[in-house]
Write a protein that holds these residues in place. Structure first.
Motif, PDB file in Angstrom:
ATOM      1  N   ALA A  94      -9.991  -2.652  -0.607  1.00  0.00           N
ATOM      2  CA  ALA A  94     -10.437  -2.722   0.792  1.00  0.00           C
ATOM      3  C   ALA A  94     -10.907  -1.350   1.383  1.00  0.00           C
ATOM      4  CB  ALA A  94      -9.614  -3.435   1.746  1.00  0.00           C
ATOM      5  N   LEU A  95      -9.893  -0.261   0.963  1.00  0.00           N
ATOM      6  CA  LEU A  95     -10.309   0.848   1.495  1.00  0.00           C
ATOM      7  C   LEU A  95     -11.510   1.479   0.731  1.00  0.00           C
ATOM      8  CD1 LEU A  95      -6.748   2.576   1.545  1.00  0.00           C
ATOM      9  CD2 LEU A  95      -8.237   2.033   3.408  1.00  0.00           C
ATOM     10  N   GLU A  96     -11.467   1.473  -0.574  1.00  0.00           N
ATOM     11  CA  GLU A  96     -12.554   1.801  -1.187  1.00  0.00           C
ATOM     12  C   GLU A  96     -14.002   1.111  -0.721  1.00  0.00           C
ATOM     13  OE1 GLU A  96     -13.926   2.481  -5.928  1.00  0.00           O
ATOM     14  OE2 GLU A  96     -13.894   0.406  -5.059  1.00  0.00           O
ATOM     15  N   ALA A  97     -14.077   0.071  -0.632  1.00  0.00           N
ATOM     16  CA  ALA A  97     -15.068  -0.890   0.108  1.00  0.00           C
ATOM     17  C   ALA A  97     -15.706  -0.255   1.368  1.00  0.00           C
ATOM     18  CB  ALA A  97     -14.874  -2.212   0.241  1.00  0.00           C
ATOM     19  N   TRP A  98     -14.662   0.201   2.240  1.00  0.00           N
ATOM     20  CA  TRP A  98     -15.156   0.497   3.358  1.00  0.00           C
ATOM     21  C   TRP A  98     -15.635   1.948   3.332  1.00  0.00           C
ATOM     22  CZ3 TRP A  98     -15.213  -1.056   8.550  1.00  0.00           C
ATOM     23  CH2 TRP A  98     -15.303   0.090   9.401  1.00  0.00           C
ATOM     24  N   ARG A  99     -15.020   2.783   2.279  1.00  0.00           N
ATOM     25  CA  ARG A  99     -15.452   4.107   2.003  1.00  0.00           C
ATOM     26  C   ARG A  99     -16.954   4.213   1.457  1.00  0.00           C
ATOM     27  NH1 ARG A  99     -15.236   7.716  -2.255  1.00  0.00           N
ATOM     28  NH2 ARG A  99     -15.258  10.117  -1.727  1.00  0.00           N
ATOM     29  N   LYS A 100     -17.028   3.294   0.486  1.00  0.00           N
ATOM     30  CA  LYS A 100     -18.408   3.137  -0.017  1.00  0.00           C
ATOM     31  C   LYS A 100     -19.545   2.801   0.931  1.00  0.00           C
ATOM     32  CE  LYS A 100     -18.379   1.733  -4.118  1.00  0.00           C
ATOM     33  NZ  LYS A 100     -18.182   0.723  -5.157  1.00  0.00           N
ATOM     34  N   GLY A 101     -19.290   2.281   2.115  1.00  0.00           N
ATOM     35  CA  GLY A 101     -20.120   1.670   3.010  1.00  0.00           C
ATOM     36  C   GLY A 101     -20.831   0.234   2.813  1.00  0.00           C
ATOM     37  N   LEU A 102     -19.978  -0.552   2.080  1.00  0.00           N
ATOM     38  CA  LEU A 102     -20.119  -2.069   1.741  1.00  0.00           C
ATOM     39  C   LEU A 102     -20.368  -2.800   3.144  1.00  0.00           C
ATOM     40  CD1 LEU A 102     -19.398  -0.928  -1.099  1.00  0.00           C
ATOM     41  CD2 LEU A 102     -18.238  -3.376  -1.505  1.00  0.00           C
ATOM     42  N   SER A 103     -21.230  -3.773   3.109  1.00  0.00           N
ATOM     43  CA  SER A 103     -21.484  -4.642   4.295  1.00  0.00           C
ATOM     44  C   SER A 103     -19.973  -5.362   4.435  1.00  0.00           C
ATOM     45  CB  SER A 103     -22.459  -5.708   4.059  1.00  0.00           C
ATOM     46  OG  SER A 103     -21.929  -6.451   2.920  1.00  0.00           O
ATOM     47  N   LEU A 104     -19.759  -6.020   5.731  1.00  0.00           N
ATOM     48  CA  LEU A 104     -18.551  -6.622   6.028  1.00  0.00           C
ATOM     49  C   LEU A 104     -18.459  -7.905   4.995  1.00  0.00           C
ATOM     50  CD1 LEU A 104     -18.874  -6.751   9.577  1.00  0.00           C
ATOM     51  CD2 LEU A 104     -17.953  -4.924   8.295  1.00  0.00           C
ATOM     52  N   ALA A 105     -19.480  -8.441   4.986  1.00  0.00           N
ATOM     53  CA  ALA A 105     -19.392  -9.596   3.935  1.00  0.00           C
ATOM     54  C   ALA A 105     -18.929  -9.267   2.256  1.00  0.00           C
ATOM     55  CB  ALA A 105     -20.766 -10.315   3.775  1.00  0.00           C
ATOM     56  N   GLU A 106     -19.503  -7.907   1.906  1.00  0.00           N
ATOM     57  CA  GLU A 106     -18.986  -7.494   1.024  1.00  0.00           C
ATOM     58  C   GLU A 106     -17.607  -6.902   0.493  1.00  0.00           C
ATOM     59  OE1 GLU A 106     -23.331  -5.639  -0.733  1.00  0.00           O
ATOM     60  OE2 GLU A 106     -22.215  -4.526   0.724  1.00  0.00           O
ATOM     61  N   ILE A 107     -17.064  -6.300   1.995  1.00  0.00           N
ATOM     62  CA  ILE A 107     -15.705  -6.125   1.766  1.00  0.00           C
ATOM     63  C   ILE A 107     -14.991  -7.237   1.665  1.00  0.00           C
ATOM     64  CG2 ILE A 107     -13.988  -4.922   3.321  1.00  0.00           C
ATOM     65  CD1 ILE A 107     -15.954  -3.116   4.547  1.00  0.00           C
TER      66      ILE A 107
END
Length: 262
Positions: A105-118
């Protein structure tokens, strides 16, 4: 949300109970444990942030998206839980609790993924309706906030006189185009309108306070300034509109801090 953590376990402790987190202790702190998990999973977290005064308490990562704040994970005090929270421009977009360290989850947030992608990457992450509206843009967030405010006041209006009169003002204000495009919020039984969609909200627009005698007082923009008193909700809304600053609205993303000189 897939976890069944109790509310008492969801309070972040002042000092983490090391016995609940032996893996963090053996790694020398939260950062070391996260870095080890990230390496095993092939994740990129960048430089892991920690509180130097208590490296076992929390950890976070910076985002590559400019408007996103650093995302942090804190620890549960009574049970082993990791609590995830990510904010952007004064709005909490993601939250959640997990038994593992939440590295994906931290990596997804860091990479700027959309909320649905996170959420797809880490199903424990919670994304509320309001967060989804904010992701779509300020206009969506404003529209949803108006709907929620009016619905909430309607539910309380039968048992609370102040709620009934706040509802009168809110419904009338929503019919006024110059107010409908601002973000509404209530505070201490007063109705406010914000030119920003994130907290803390700027106090640059008049607001309405219902009075015990059945009337209304309009302050603005500070509580110490009284624009006038009104016998009816219609008059109160008219006073607010007459006191709007030039070029007011529509509400934009950000907080009161964005309006202050650096």
């Amino acid at each position: 949300m897939t976890s069944n953590a109790t509310s008492s376990a969801r309070h972040e402790p002042r000092t983490a109970d090391a016995s609940l987190y032996p893996d963090l202790v053996s790694a020398g702190g939260f950062a070391g444990a996260l870095e080890a998990v990230a390496a095993d999973l092939g994740l990129s977290l960048g430089g892991v942030l920690v509180d130097a005064s208590d490296p076992l308490r929390s950890a976070g990562v910076e985002s590559t998206v400019a408007d996103r704040k650093a995302c942090w994970i804190g620890l549960g005090s009574e049970e082993r839980w990791f609590f995830f929270s990510g904010w952007s421009r004064g709005v909490q977009l993601v939250s959640g609790a997990t038994r593992d360290l939440g590295a994906r989850a931290l990596e997804a947030w860091r990479k700027g993924l959309s909320l649905a992608e996170i959420r797809e990457v880490s199903p424990f992450v919670e994304v509320g309706e309001l967060a989804e509206a904010h992701e779509k843009g300020p206009a969506e967030a404003v529209a949803l906030t108006w709907r929620r405010l009016v619905e909430g006041l309607r539910q309380e209006s039968d048992r609370l006189g102040f709620a009934a009169r706040m509802l009168q003002v809110a419904e009338l204000a929503h019919t006024e185009p110059r107010l409908r495009r601002l973000l509404p919020f209530s505070s201490h039984w007063s109705l406010h309108f914000s030119t920003r969609t994130g907290y803390p909200y700027p106090r640059d627009v008049p607001f309405v306070v219902p009075l015990s005698d059945g009337g209304f007082r309009v302050h603005g923009p500070s509580r110490g300034t009284v624009l006038g008193e009104a016998d009816t909700a219609e008059q109160a809304v008219a006073l607010v509109v007459s006191g709007l600053p030039a070029h007011c609205g529509p509400a934009v993303a950000g907080t009161a801090d964005d309006q202050r000189p650096s």
